[in-house]
Design an enzyme around this catalytic site. Sequence first.
Site, mmCIF file in Angstrom:
data_model
loop_
_atom_site.group_PDB
_atom_site.id
_atom_site.type_symbol
_atom_site.label_atom_id
_atom_site.label_comp_id
_atom_site.label_asym_id
_atom_site.label_seq_id
_atom_site.Cartn_x
_atom_site.Cartn_y
_atom_site.Cartn_z
ATOM 1 N N HIS A 18 0.812 -1.218 0.000
ATOM 2 C CA HIS A 18 0.000 0.000 0.000
ATOM 3 C C HIS A 18 0.847 1.269 0.000
ATOM 4 O O HIS A 18 0.440 2.272 -0.595
ATOM 5 C CB HIS A 18 -0.961 -0.020 1.191
ATOM 6 C CG HIS A 18 -2.032 -1.049 1.052
ATOM 7 N ND1 HIS A 18 -2.644 -1.648 2.127
ATOM 8 C CD2 HIS A 18 -2.610 -1.593 -0.061
ATOM 9 C CE1 HIS A 18 -3.550 -2.515 1.692
ATOM 10 N NE2 HIS A 18 -3.538 -2.494 0.373
ATOM 11 N N HIS A 41 -8.611 -7.907 -7.166
ATOM 12 C CA HIS A 41 -8.908 -8.735 -5.996
ATOM 13 C C HIS A 41 -9.100 -7.785 -4.809
ATOM 14 O O HIS A 41 -8.255 -7.667 -3.935
ATOM 15 C CB HIS A 41 -7.769 -9.721 -5.723
ATOM 16 C CG HIS A 41 -7.538 -10.701 -6.831
ATOM 17 N ND1 HIS A 41 -6.915 -10.362 -8.010
ATOM 18 C CD2 HIS A 41 -7.856 -12.014 -6.939
ATOM 19 C CE1 HIS A 41 -6.843 -11.441 -8.792
ATOM 20 N NE2 HIS A 41 -7.407 -12.453 -8.167
ATOM 21 N N GLU A 113 -14.361 -8.301 -6.916
ATOM 22 C CA GLU A 113 -14.216 -9.247 -5.811
ATOM 23 C C GLU A 113 -15.079 -10.469 -6.107
ATOM 24 O O GLU A 113 -16.259 -10.345 -6.424
ATOM 25 C CB GLU A 113 -14.634 -8.606 -4.486
ATOM 26 C CG GLU A 113 -14.646 -9.542 -3.296
ATOM 27 C CD GLU A 113 -13.331 -10.284 -3.117
ATOM 28 O OE1 GLU A 113 -13.376 -11.517 -2.929
ATOM 29 O OE2 GLU A 113 -12.250 -9.634 -3.178
ATOM 30 N N GLY A 139 -11.319 -11.779 -10.856
ATOM 31 C CA GLY A 139 -10.364 -10.745 -11.212
ATOM 32 C C GLY A 139 -9.522 -11.090 -12.418
ATOM 33 O O GLY A 139 -9.156 -10.198 -13.204
ATOM 34 N N ASP A 159 -3.732 -8.384 -7.020
ATOM 35 C CA ASP A 159 -3.302 -8.791 -5.684
ATOM 36 C C ASP A 159 -3.989 -10.102 -5.314
ATOM 37 O O ASP A 159 -4.839 -10.146 -4.415
ATOM 38 C CB ASP A 159 -3.650 -7.666 -4.688
ATOM 39 C CG ASP A 159 -3.254 -8.005 -3.269
ATOM 40 O OD1 ASP A 159 -2.386 -8.881 -3.078
ATOM 41 O OD2 ASP A 159 -3.824 -7.404 -2.333
#
Length: 276
Positions: A18, A41, A113, A139, A159
Amino acid sequence: MNYRHAFHAGNFADCMKHALLVWLLRALAAKEKPFRVLDTHAGIGSYDLSEASEAERTGEWRRGIGRLLSVEDGPLADYVALVHAAGAQARYPGSPALVAGLLRPQDHLLACELHPDDAATLRAAFRRDPQVAVHHRDGWEALKALTPFPEKRGLVLVDPPFEREGEFERLAQGIALVSRRFRGAVQACWYPIKHRAPVRAFHTALQESGVRDLVAAEFWLREPTDPQRLNGCGLLVANPPWRFEAEGGAILAALLEKLGDGEPGQGWAMTRIAEE
């Protein structure tokens, strides 16, 4: 479908991913032209860190974001300020929340998601935000379905949970696919580092794919020799913005200073995998 990030929110891998993501978004926003972000994701958006939460049951956040909350200056300050704005020590912002917080009026987020409960939670979190579209979908499939972007610029964040066999192969194929379809996109793709052999094979596959302009940012808290432990993680960035290697390296060095404890084998690296 079994992976739930709530148990791991705010851990050292989230902090690494992040902090670099925030830098990449700031770099995109340096130009006035609009951009779009695809988060493949996305999870639930933000995570509870209270005593009754899943995150507290593992306690991983205490060696991650818990060690950074006092940071007020330096390479990590921007990221930590955004965490505080989201309600640090009560909530940890996942990637959709961080991205949404940095969108300008002309920018948009597509958040995907697959887990049905998590997708419903994510949709509820952004139901009043016209700049965020939530998709209950796979995803990997979204990489083809939702690129290229109409804005002609933006970031693709991949991710995956790495709970299934073949995730490194799918990640390499996804990077190559987006590179062919949408050359101007910045791609930021997270991967675990347990031991080095799968990571070397992943980098080799990317080099053999012909994708250009690839940089691997890596960070590890233990020597990557135990295939049963998350010893570190990487963020493979395709088409990185100017100065990512230098300024991203400063972020990794600052993370090691705060999250490391001096054990042998800890470190970070910024490695160019393929030239421009």
